[in-house]
Design an enzyme around this catalytic site. Structure first.
Site, PDB file in Angstrom:
ATOM      1  N   CYS A 122      41.669  39.805  51.546  1.00 54.09           N
ATOM      2  CA  CYS A 122      41.855  40.274  50.171  1.00 54.09           C
ATOM      3  C   CYS A 122      42.279  39.169  49.215  1.00 54.09           C
ATOM      4  O   CYS A 122      42.197  39.344  47.992  1.00 54.09           O
ATOM      5  CB  CYS A 122      42.874  41.407  50.132  1.00 54.09           C
ATOM      6  SG  CYS A 122      42.412  42.832  51.153  1.00 54.09           S
ATOM      7  N   HIS A 255      45.588  42.059  42.945  1.00 58.75           N
ATOM      8  CA  HIS A 255      44.680  42.671  43.921  1.00 58.75           C
ATOM      9  C   HIS A 255      44.890  44.179  43.898  1.00 58.75           C
ATOM     10  O   HIS A 255      46.018  44.667  43.933  1.00 58.75           O
ATOM     11  CB  HIS A 255      44.960  42.096  45.302  1.00 58.75           C
ATOM     12  CG  HIS A 255      44.317  42.850  46.423  1.00 58.75           C
ATOM     13  ND1 HIS A 255      42.987  43.218  46.395  1.00 58.75           N
ATOM     14  CD2 HIS A 255      44.825  43.318  47.600  1.00 58.75           C
ATOM     15  CE1 HIS A 255      42.704  43.873  47.508  1.00 58.75           C
ATOM     16  NE2 HIS A 255      43.794  43.947  48.246  1.00 58.75           N
ATOM     17  N   ASN A 285      40.533  49.986  47.423  1.00 56.56           N
ATOM     18  CA  ASN A 285      40.751  48.576  47.744  1.00 56.56           C
ATOM     19  C   ASN A 285      39.420  47.961  48.163  1.00 56.56           C
ATOM     20  O   ASN A 285      38.898  48.269  49.229  1.00 56.56           O
ATOM     21  CB  ASN A 285      41.776  48.473  48.881  1.00 56.56           C
ATOM     22  CG  ASN A 285      42.087  47.036  49.280  1.00 56.56           C
ATOM     23  OD1 ASN A 285      41.406  46.098  48.887  1.00 56.56           O
ATOM     24  ND2 ASN A 285      43.132  46.872  50.076  1.00 56.56           N
TER      25      ASN A 285
END
Length: 328
Positions: A122, A255, A285
């Site tokens: 990520c 993020h 996500n």
């Protein structure tokens, strides 16, 4: 002349298939697994996500985002002399050929420019921007296409309600170009391999067969604790490198993993919620794609304007984390 790298184009792409929390709850109920929209929203802030079609690969999503970024930048594909793709879900098992090379082919680029993948889960987009920034400042490359692209729906265990509801598919891209005016003001990267086991795909190839699980595993509480402890620190590190303070930030793009982590980071930086770009509610996500996806949406809807200062930061498996401070 001092060389800087500057963002001159952004682009994004979400596959058409939108999956709501209720859709997932209905799917899981057929297996006897209980969840609900309220349960998911309360714990993550996520209401929906997008899933790629079976025939779509990360490179396909990446190409859509890249073309949008190139159009905004006013460049042709062959103007790009370096492609960096951040992805944890590459097109090919074993990660080669690189997804970046496949993207180069699909964009029709024939200038023999470089192409490489970056893997930091990520945090991948932040890592990739830092690499691109260094290449441009060195004079080695002029126009760099940086892409985050993921099809996480392929690596989710839909028997595990704690993880399968959190992730989605998508791609985001930026074009960085050499400039005589500052664009990327600072980047800062970190990793701590002691926490490699808290977020991983623990399977591996042994004797021609996959040993262990090929699905994503996450120790949610451990990831949450690590994330909230490092995001504020790395943002301040980037600000210090640029000789700036948090009150000079116009936008925060963290993020997009969990709204509670995001709100905690904004609060610690002294930034009001309305100065944080939030897409996690509709995208879930999307790992390395989440930051460039959010950046593109905020650019195209007019929230982010030329000359504004944007902090982008992420955490990911590894354990990795980092920040990019950019002037648009």
């Amino acid at each position: 002349m001092t060389l800087y790298s500057k963002i001159i184009g952004t682009g994004s792409y979400l596959p058409p298939k939108r999956v709501t929390n209720q859709d997932l709850a209905d799917q899981l109920a057929t297996k006897g697994i209980e969840t609900s929209d309220e349960w998911i929203v309360t714990r993550s802030g996520i209401s929906a996500r997008h899933y790629a079609e079976p025939e779509q690969k990360s490179s396909d999503l990446a190409v859509h985002a890249a073309r949008n970024a190139l159009e905004m930048a006013g460049l042709q594909p062959d103007d790009i002399d370096l492609i960096i793709v951040a992805s944890s879900t590459p097109d090919f098992f074993g990660s080669f050929p690189s997804t970046a090379c496949i993207v180069q082919r699909k964009l029709g680029i024939t200038n023999n420019g470089a192409a490489v993948d970056v893997q930091a889960v990520c945090s991948g987009f932040v890592y990739a921007v830092s690499v691109a920034d260094s290449f441009i400042k060195s004079g080695a490359h002029k126009n760099v296409l940086v892409i985050g692209a993921e099809v996480f729906s392929r690596i989710l265990n839909f028997d595990d309600r704690g993880t399968c509801v959190l992730f989605g598919d998508g791609a985001g891209a930026i074009v960085l170009t050499a400039s005589d005016t500052p664009g990327i003001l600072a980047t800062k990267l970190h990793a701590d391999g002691r926490h490699a086991d808290v977020l991983s795909i623990p399977g591996n190839v042994d004797g021609g067969a996959i040993a262990g699980s090929g699905f994503l595993y996450m120790d949610g509480p451990a990831v949450f604790k690590l994330a909230v402890s490092v995001l504020e620190k790395v943002a301040h590190e980037a600000l210090d490198m640029a000789g700036m303070t948090s009150d000079q930030l116009d936008w925060l793009i963290p993020h997009q993993a969990n709204i509670r982590i995001m709100n905690s980071t904004a609060k610690k930086l002294g930034m009001p919620p309305e100065k944080m770009v939030v897409t996690v509610d509709q995208h879930g996500n999307t790992s390395a794609a989440s930051i460039p996806l959010a950046l593109d949406i905020a650019m195209r809807d007019g929230r982010i304007k030329p000359g504004q200062n944007v902090m982008m930061e992420g955490v990911g498996g590894g354990f990795t984390w980092g920040a990019v401070l950019a002037r648009m």
